[in-house]
Design an enzyme around this catalytic site. Sequence first.
Site, mmCIF file in Angstrom:
data_model
loop_
_atom_site.group_PDB
_atom_site.id
_atom_site.type_symbol
_atom_site.label_atom_id
_atom_site.label_comp_id
_atom_site.label_asym_id
_atom_site.label_seq_id
_atom_site.Cartn_x
_atom_site.Cartn_y
_atom_site.Cartn_z
ATOM 1 C CE LYS A 108 -2.897 2.548 4.294
ATOM 2 N NZ LYS A 108 -2.370 1.166 4.802
ATOM 3 C CB SER A 143 -1.119 0.139 1.209
ATOM 4 O OG SER A 143 -0.246 0.063 2.272
#
Length: 206
Positions: free
Chosen positions: A164, A126
Amino acid sequence: MNLTPKQLHILSRIRDIRLARGYSPTMQELADELGVSKVTVFEHVEALIKKGALRRQPNKARSLELCEEVDLPDETTGLKLPLVGTIAAGSPIEAVEQREHLDLESMFTPPGSAGNTFVLQVRGDSMIDEHIAEGDYVICEKRNAARSGQTVVALLDSGEATLKKLYHESGNKIRLQPANDKYEPIIVEAGRVQIQGVAIGVVRSY
């Protein structure tokens, strides 16, 4: 600091659980993991507190934490590699030998943050557009807050931890943005996410 193997093991488990979950284990959880009684764990913890290896806040659950002076056997005390020159990734340049060393510990230990860095291995893709690939090791500095645009280790109230880019949105919202178009951002209320650390480097082995 004269610690027994059992005490070193308890310290290692407390450290690992704090890094993985963002909070300390209870005495019962430690007892279950080690296969001993809660009383035995309590005795070891009290001994570690007296030796200055462990501390806790009175009358507060899950407050066990390692003291800064503790060096566990599985933690490196520093790594220096010879820095012999520069190399072009574009047009060729002349290679010039330099008699220097690259000190990885000082590089990834900002001033005043000794003992406040930890490493996580990446699972998934990701963050691939930030050049963070599966299997990479992300070096993080322990922090409970971050600026927009920083890559963070975030703990959601579901118990899931994720790496993230963080953005502060209007309405007291937090956006956790992946660096891969295949994944949707995670948008949550600020009170439903805890910042565990900020990424300060990436190490990759081949």
